[in-house]
Design an enzyme around this catalytic site. Structure first.
Site, PDB file in Angstrom:
ATOM      1  N   SER A 126       0.813  -1.215   0.000  1.00  0.00           N
ATOM      2  CA  SER A 126       0.000   0.000   0.000  1.00  0.00           C
ATOM      3  C   SER A 126       0.848   1.267   0.000  1.00  0.00           C
ATOM      4  CB  SER A 126      -0.937  -0.004   1.216  1.00  0.00           C
ATOM      5  OG  SER A 126      -1.804  -1.115   1.179  1.00  0.00           O
ATOM      6  N   HIS A 177       0.674   4.667   4.468  1.00  0.00           N
ATOM      7  CA  HIS A 177      -0.131   5.276   3.414  1.00  0.00           C
ATOM      8  C   HIS A 177       0.226   6.750   3.225  1.00  0.00           C
ATOM      9  CE1 HIS A 177      -3.699   2.236   3.147  1.00  0.00           C
ATOM     10  NE2 HIS A 177      -2.530   1.629   3.231  1.00  0.00           N
TER      11      HIS A 177
END
Length: 242
Positions: A126, A177
């Site tokens: 991610s 993230h």
């Protein structure tokens, strides 16, 4: 730009880096679920564990980028890479794409190392994928001629939704993230802000298509700045109050 019309063989030929990364995702995931293999061994030696990284196992800053903890995890990240990776691989070329992807992933894992507890364990691509979002944001900010208005609005909308979902879903590495997104944007800013020399190569048809679809600066600048501002605000608020 983000729609795939190629056959499977054409995709493999045109986007070899994305294809190899997705293949690694799948192979490593299968190795962790097959009952006749020591599946826990992979996580024990290659997952991101902050304590072990501080003790000198620095490869754990890279290996978690390719590992996933479940079917939905590997499916979502691989699908995201197939959707958004090919455009950047074509724009950047294989070498620069690998650099951006890995640099964003390592930056995300390094931030996790310093901002999460020593016992924190993480896997997943991610952070690197958010790095791609950040690089697209840099393209929109610094090289509007490289992307159409419709595609720029699409990628910014998806980025905002992804940032929002970061704080709504459980068991998400929020730090990875956000810092993956930031790293991708900064790398893109560094590569794109110098307009004196070309950084990327395009086919004539694709570059002319982008130029023809691009609206005037007055038409697009406020909306893009607003969307980027919303991303930053959501990221900061979510990080402070998570």
């Amino acid at each position: 730009m983000f729609t795939r019309s190629e056959s499977f063989k054409q995709f493999l030929r045109h986007y070899p880096v994305v294809s190899i990364i997705v293949s690694i995702h799948i192979v490593l995931y299968l190795l962790t679920i097959l009952p006749f293999l020591p599946n826990k061994w992979l996580f024990e030696h290659f997952a991101g564990v902050n304590l072990y990284i501080f003790e000198g196992e620095y490869w754990r800053l890279i290996t978690p980028i390719f590992m996933h903890s479940g079917f939905s995890h590997v499916l979502f990240n691989s699908f995201s890479l197939v959707l958004f990776g090919p455009a950047l691989e074509q724009i950047l070329g294989k070498g620069k794409f690998i650099f951006v992807y890995l640099a964003a992933g390592v930056a995300a894992n390094t931030a996790t190392l310093f901002l999460e507890p020593l016992t924190y364990i993480h896997v997943g691509a991610s952070g690197a994928i958010f790095g791609l979002f950040g690089f697209f944001a840099a393209i929109i900010m610094f090289r509007k001629d490289m992307i159409s208005y419709a595609n720029s609005q699409l990628i910014l909308t998806i980025t905002i939704i992804s940032v929002i979902m970061t704080f709504l879903q459980p068991n998400i590495n929020v730090v990875a993230h956000l810092f993956g997104l930031l790293a991708g944007f900064l790398i893109g800013a560094a590569l794109l802000s110098n307009k004196k020399r070309p950084v990327f190569s395009f086919t004539r048809s694709s570059s002319s298509r982008f130029r023809n679809q691009r609206p005037s600066l007055k038409e697009i600048e406020p909306s893009k700045l607003l969307l980027l501002g919303i991303i930053i605000i959501l990221a900061l608020v979510g990080f402070l109050f998570r």
